[in-house]
Write an enzyme that holds these catalytic residues in place. Structure first.
Site, PDB file in Angstrom:
ATOM      1  N   LYS A  12     -10.207 -46.528 -82.677  1.00  0.00           N
ATOM      2  CA  LYS A  12     -10.562 -47.305 -81.495  1.00  0.00           C
ATOM      3  C   LYS A  12     -11.041 -46.363 -80.305  1.00  0.00           C
ATOM      4  O   LYS A  12     -10.522 -45.060 -80.331  1.00  0.00           O
ATOM      5  CB  LYS A  12      -9.432 -47.872 -81.287  1.00  0.00           C
ATOM      6  CG  LYS A  12      -9.286 -48.957 -80.046  1.00  0.00           C
ATOM      7  CD  LYS A  12      -7.867 -49.534 -79.664  1.00  0.00           C
ATOM      8  CE  LYS A  12      -8.004 -50.098 -78.397  1.00  0.00           C
ATOM      9  NZ  LYS A  12      -6.622 -50.512 -77.779  1.00  0.00           N
ATOM     10  N   SER A 192     -13.842 -40.782 -76.215  1.00  0.00           N
ATOM     11  CA  SER A 192     -14.179 -39.747 -76.889  1.00  0.00           C
ATOM     12  C   SER A 192     -12.980 -38.720 -77.220  1.00  0.00           C
ATOM     13  O   SER A 192     -13.042 -37.419 -77.374  1.00  0.00           O
ATOM     14  CB  SER A 192     -15.154 -38.548 -76.315  1.00  0.00           C
ATOM     15  OG  SER A 192     -16.215 -39.653 -76.043  1.00  0.00           O
ATOM     16  N   ARG A 193     -11.449 -39.296 -77.194  1.00  0.00           N
ATOM     17  CA  ARG A 193     -10.670 -38.828 -77.378  1.00  0.00           C
ATOM     18  C   ARG A 193     -10.056 -37.319 -76.570  1.00  0.00           C
ATOM     19  O   ARG A 193      -9.473 -36.793 -76.608  1.00  0.00           O
ATOM     20  CB  ARG A 193     -10.451 -37.918 -79.028  1.00  0.00           C
ATOM     21  CG  ARG A 193     -10.554 -38.798 -80.262  1.00  0.00           C
ATOM     22  CD  ARG A 193      -9.484 -39.682 -80.285  1.00  0.00           C
ATOM     23  NE  ARG A 193      -9.756 -40.696 -81.282  1.00  0.00           N
ATOM     24  CZ  ARG A 193      -9.765 -42.139 -81.183  1.00  0.00           C
ATOM     25  NH1 ARG A 193     -10.156 -42.442 -80.194  1.00  0.00           N
ATOM     26  NH2 ARG A 193      -9.936 -42.791 -82.290  1.00  0.00           N
ATOM     27  N   LEU A 194     -10.728 -37.727 -75.399  1.00  0.00           N
ATOM     28  CA  LEU A 194     -10.353 -36.926 -74.186  1.00  0.00           C
ATOM     29  C   LEU A 194      -9.291 -37.549 -73.327  1.00  0.00           C
ATOM     30  O   LEU A 194      -9.580 -37.847 -72.023  1.00  0.00           O
ATOM     31  CB  LEU A 194     -11.859 -36.547 -73.606  1.00  0.00           C
ATOM     32  CG  LEU A 194     -12.701 -35.803 -74.386  1.00  0.00           C
ATOM     33  CD1 LEU A 194     -14.029 -35.366 -73.519  1.00  0.00           C
ATOM     34  CD2 LEU A 194     -12.279 -34.760 -74.988  1.00  0.00           C
TER      35      LEU A 194
END
Ligand SMILES: Cc1cc2nc3c(=O)[nH]c(=O)nc-3n(C[C@H](O)[C@H](O)[C@H](O)COP(=O)(O)O)c2cc1C
Length: 215
Positions: A12, A192-194
């Site tokens: 997600k 973006s997993r940041l």
């Protein structure tokens, strides 16, 4: 059997909100107050449910879900059976960790610290505010012990119900714990997993050091 490739493909993107140094509170208790309030307003399921991790004398960690029943500068409070697995583990090692995961808000709060029992009068006051069946339940359930079947609980509840009628006293083996935080982490999912992660560490002068952690 579930297709494991499809589990691995579940992912997600988190895009709801952000957590910055500028917009966050200097005091983690205030940040928690704000986020718990937002979780309640957003009507997420069981916003007050938190995972409690303890460590046994064999150094193995264990977790379970409990409900937060209060919080202030003194700490975070929940209620349970002092003779349960978590109770025995806390008696041997008072360090514990709590975690809230508010899925819909893409937020996690992690809290670490040392745990103590709340004073008996405080446990009495909370116990007496509970519905009657919950008060009888505290007597009826030898929490975390092996029982031979559900019938044991039903029989215990009937027995204690008949014994105490409308006024069961608080069992001495049941009461509250308070975790005094020395470390908090607030996690906000980002694209973006940041993700954003802010950690607050208690300093010896009772102030808090706020640092950003890499996601
Ligand atoms: C949403 C939810 C809330 C719970 N709240 C409590 C609680 O406040 N106190 C409690 O003793 N157990 C609560 N439980 C049950 C615990 O998760 C656990 O099964 C029980 O405390 C025994 O844990 P232990 O054997 O590790 O001591 C709750 C479970 C769920 C799913």
């Amino acid at each position: 059997m579930l297709d494991h490739t499809s589990i691995a493909d579940l992912r997600k993107s988190y895009e709801r909100a952000e957590l910055n140094e500028d917009a966050s509170q200097a005091d983690p208790l205030m940040q928690f107050d704000q986020w718990l309030g937002e979780a309640i307003s957003a009507q997420v399921p069981e916003p007050n449910a938190m995972t409690l991790a303890t460590v046994g004398s064999n150094l193995r960690p264990s977790t379970r879900v409990v409900l937060i029943k209060g919080f202030d500068a003194q700490g975070i409070v929940w209620y349970t059976n002092y003779a349960s697995r978590k109770g025995l583990e806390l008696a041997g090692n008072p360090y514990a960790a709590l975690q809230f995961h508010w899925v819909e808000l893409e937020r996690v709060v992690r809290i670490e610290g040392v745990v103590e029992k709340v004073p008996a009068e405080e446990s009495d006051a909370y116990f007496n505010s509970r519905p009657l069946d919950s008060r009888i339940g505290a007597w009826a359930s030898p929490q975390s012990e092996v029982i031979s079947g559900r019938g044991v609980l039903v029989a215990n509840a009937a027995r204690y119900g008949a014994r105490f009628m409308l006024n069961p006293p608080r069992p001495t083996h049941w009461g509250g714990y308070r975790l005094k935080p020395d470390n908090w982490q607030f996690w906000q999912g980002r694209k973006s997993r940041l993700h954003d992660r802010l950690r607050y560490t208690l300093l010896s002068d009772a102030g808090w050091l706020r640092e950003r952690l890499a996601p």
